[in-house]
Scaffold this motif. Structure first.
Motif, PDB file in Angstrom:
ATOM      1  N   LEU A  83    -100.894  39.276  35.111  1.00 26.08           N
ATOM      2  CA  LEU A  83    -101.058  40.671  35.480  1.00 26.08           C
ATOM      3  C   LEU A  83    -101.440  40.785  36.955  1.00 26.08           C
ATOM      4  CD1 LEU A  83    -101.290  43.634  34.328  1.00 26.08           C
ATOM      5  CD2 LEU A  83    -103.710  43.139  33.937  1.00 26.08           C
ATOM      6  N   THR A  84    -100.869  41.767  37.633  1.00 23.05           N
ATOM      7  CA  THR A  84    -101.252  42.070  39.013  1.00 23.05           C
ATOM      8  C   THR A  84    -101.178  43.574  39.186  1.00 23.05           C
ATOM      9  OG1 THR A  84    -100.862  41.496  41.343  1.00 23.05           O
ATOM     10  CG2 THR A  84     -98.919  41.767  39.943  1.00 23.05           C
ATOM     11  N   GLY A  85    -101.481  44.075  40.392  1.00 22.87           N
ATOM     12  CA  GLY A  85    -101.475  45.512  40.621  1.00 22.87           C
ATOM     13  C   GLY A  85    -102.840  46.035  41.004  1.00 22.87           C
ATOM     14  N   SER A  86    -102.995  47.371  41.002  1.00 25.88           N
ATOM     15  CA  SER A  86    -104.244  47.987  41.428  1.00 25.88           C
ATOM     16  C   SER A  86    -104.255  49.444  40.965  1.00 25.88           C
ATOM     17  CB  SER A  86    -104.408  47.859  42.950  1.00 25.88           C
ATOM     18  OG  SER A  86    -105.720  48.154  43.356  1.00 25.88           O
ATOM     19  N   LEU A 101    -102.032  49.592  48.157  1.00 28.38           N
ATOM     20  CA  LEU A 101    -101.528  48.358  48.755  1.00 28.38           C
ATOM     21  C   LEU A 101    -101.270  47.298  47.688  1.00 28.38           C
ATOM     22  CD1 LEU A 101    -100.811  46.725  51.289  1.00 28.38           C
ATOM     23  CD2 LEU A 101    -103.218  46.028  51.411  1.00 28.38           C
ATOM     24  N   GLY A 102    -102.132  47.226  46.684  1.00 25.56           N
ATOM     25  CA  GLY A 102    -101.978  46.225  45.639  1.00 25.56           C
ATOM     26  C   GLY A 102    -100.759  46.458  44.768  1.00 25.56           C
ATOM     27  N   VAL A 125     -96.564  41.157  35.191  1.00 26.21           N
ATOM     28  CA  VAL A 125     -96.780  42.567  34.882  1.00 26.21           C
ATOM     29  C   VAL A 125     -97.473  43.244  36.061  1.00 26.21           C
ATOM     30  CG1 VAL A 125     -97.755  44.204  33.225  1.00 26.21           C
ATOM     31  CG2 VAL A 125     -97.045  41.928  32.459  1.00 26.21           C
ATOM     32  N   VAL A 126     -96.897  44.347  36.527  1.00 25.16           N
ATOM     33  CA  VAL A 126     -97.500  45.143  37.599  1.00 25.16           C
ATOM     34  C   VAL A 126     -98.215  46.322  36.967  1.00 25.16           C
ATOM     35  CG1 VAL A 126     -97.093  46.485  39.692  1.00 25.16           C
ATOM     36  CG2 VAL A 126     -95.685  44.455  39.204  1.00 25.16           C
ATOM     37  N   ALA A 127     -99.501  46.472  37.267  1.00 23.47           N
ATOM     38  CA  ALA A 127    -100.319  47.517  36.649  1.00 23.47           C
ATOM     39  C   ALA A 127    -100.691  48.592  37.662  1.00 23.47           C
ATOM     40  CB  ALA A 127    -101.593  46.917  36.062  1.00 23.47           C
TER      41      ALA A 127
END
Length: 406
Positions: A83-86, A101-102, A125-127
């Motif tokens: 999981l990644t993202g912001s 930015l994330g 996965v982009v969160a």
């Protein structure tokens, strides 16, 4: 990559920007943030990444498709998703980079890996987490707290913004609350974020790996006195909560400095809020942070004690309510060391809270910071160069390749 970053960044840069301050008004589930959520879905569609939600307002775009089967317990080397993202939401008149930015970097990192012909062996996965700042409903990291069960769904549903709109009303339905099955599908979480300080400027490095997040929280100080006429009420007869409040702010500043901690009172509500009236009620919110839990506890207790004593002298009444608290978060040491070695990047702590701090209690978690030349955050002066942002994308792509593609 620098040009590609600027191209994608320019698509979201105008959304929610205040023409007067130059800062952003992207409160959770308001029109600007909803536009960015649609942008998120569009970017995911362009990349063939199906989007799912968790019933709490959090969005997830899957490269590799939503996994099925048993929850993963194997860590980054297991079969679960990375999981990644912001987040998209902002504080009032906040900076451009804090959060978005994330998300932009995560989509570009997927593009980097695809361009290199890399195929993930576990989903990436982009969160986009909802209400990370807590600027609308008062509880920071609300979306990640709901997902992990750190806040009760009924309590979250009843949270109200200054206009009286509840979180459930803004969401369109009651939040679903904890989702252990979804959470169990994730093997690791890596959040990229603009640095909220100048450590990377001093280190002359574009990217760093986080080691820890200071414990922090928010406390509501409600002071009640006696409203009266400013021109006819003798000074000796006043029960003025503003005096108690002013003393409390100064006490918080002093106690924080004595402990090498941080204390901020950046929000206040006054009733009746009239120039020619002694206030009847003053409510202020204390944001307190420290390097160690015992230091934070000592700071808040000292401020409470001093405010209580001053209220006795002023003839006012004090109620202190803890609205949120986040314990010391030490990111997964093995994962942080692994990523620092992979990127040849410095490792540094932060006093700012993040969704990563909530998720760290449930799965291996790490953070990447991108250099901020001003060192300023939660302000229009927050900044990052396109070159450093591109370096952040490349670093995140290397991390995702390491965790999801081998």
């Amino acid at each position: 990559m620098t040009g590609r970053f600027r191209e994608l960044w320019d698509e979201i840069a105008p959304v929610g920007r205040d023409a007067g301050s130059g800062g952003y008004l992207r409160y959770a589930l308001t029109a600007p943030e909803l536009r960015l959520r649609e942008w998120f879905r569009t970017q995911a569609d362009l990349r063939g990444m199906p989007v799912s939600g968790d019933g709490n307002g959090n969005l997830f775009a899957w490269w590799g498709g939503p996994p099925t089967g048993e929850p993963n317990n194997g860590g980054p080397a297991g079969t679960g998703a990375v999981l990644t993202g912001s987040h998209f939401d902002s504080v009032p008149h906040g900076g451009a980079y804090d959060g978005p930015l994330g998300i932009v970097s995560a989509f570009l990192a997927v593009d980097e890996l695809r361009a290199a012909g890399v195929t993930p062996v576990r989903p990436v996965v982009v969160a986009a987490f909802v209400e990370e700042e807590g600027a609308r409903f008062g509880v920071p990291c609300l979306g990640s707290r709901l997902l992990t069960g750190a806040i009760d769904a009924d309590r979250a549903a009843g949270l109200r913004d200054p206009a009286g709109v509840s979180f459930a009303e803004a969401l369109g339905h009651p939040p679903a609350g904890a989702d252990p099955a979804l959470l169990g599908r994730f093997a690791a979480f890596v959040e990229l974020h603009v640095e909220q300080g100048r450590a990377l400027v001093d280190a002359d490095a574009p990217v760093a790996v986080a080691s820890a997040i200071w414990p922090h929280g928010r406390w509501r100080f409600e002071l009640r006195g006696e409203g009266n006429h400013a021109g006819t009420t003798r000074m000796a007869d006043r029960r003025d909560p503003m005096l108690t409040f002013a003393f409390t702010v100064l006490a918080a500043n002093k106690e924080a400095r004595l402990r090498d901690a941080h204390a901020t009172v950046g929000r206040v509500a006054v009733e009746p809020n009239a120039t020619n009236a002694v206030p009847s009620t003053v409510t202020g919110w204390l944001d307190a942070r420290a390097a160690a839990p015992e230091t934070l506890d000592g700071l808040v207790e000292a401020v409470r004690a001093k405010a209580t004593e001053r209220a006795r002298r002023d003839g006012t009444e004090l109620t202190v309510t803890r609205e949120s608290a986040t314990p010391l978060v030490t990111f997964d040491g093995g994962l942080a060391d692994r990523l620092a070695g992979l990127l040849a990047a410095p490792v540094l702590p932060t006093g700012a809270g993040h969704d990563a701090g909530v998720l760290a209690a449930h799965l291996p978690t790490a953070m990447l910071f991108v250099r901020n030349p001003t060192g300023v955050s939660h302000s229009p002066a927050e900044s990052a160069t396109d070159a450093d942002c591109a370096a952040g994308v490349v670093a995140l792509a290397r991390v995702l390749e390491e965790l999801a593609c081998h």
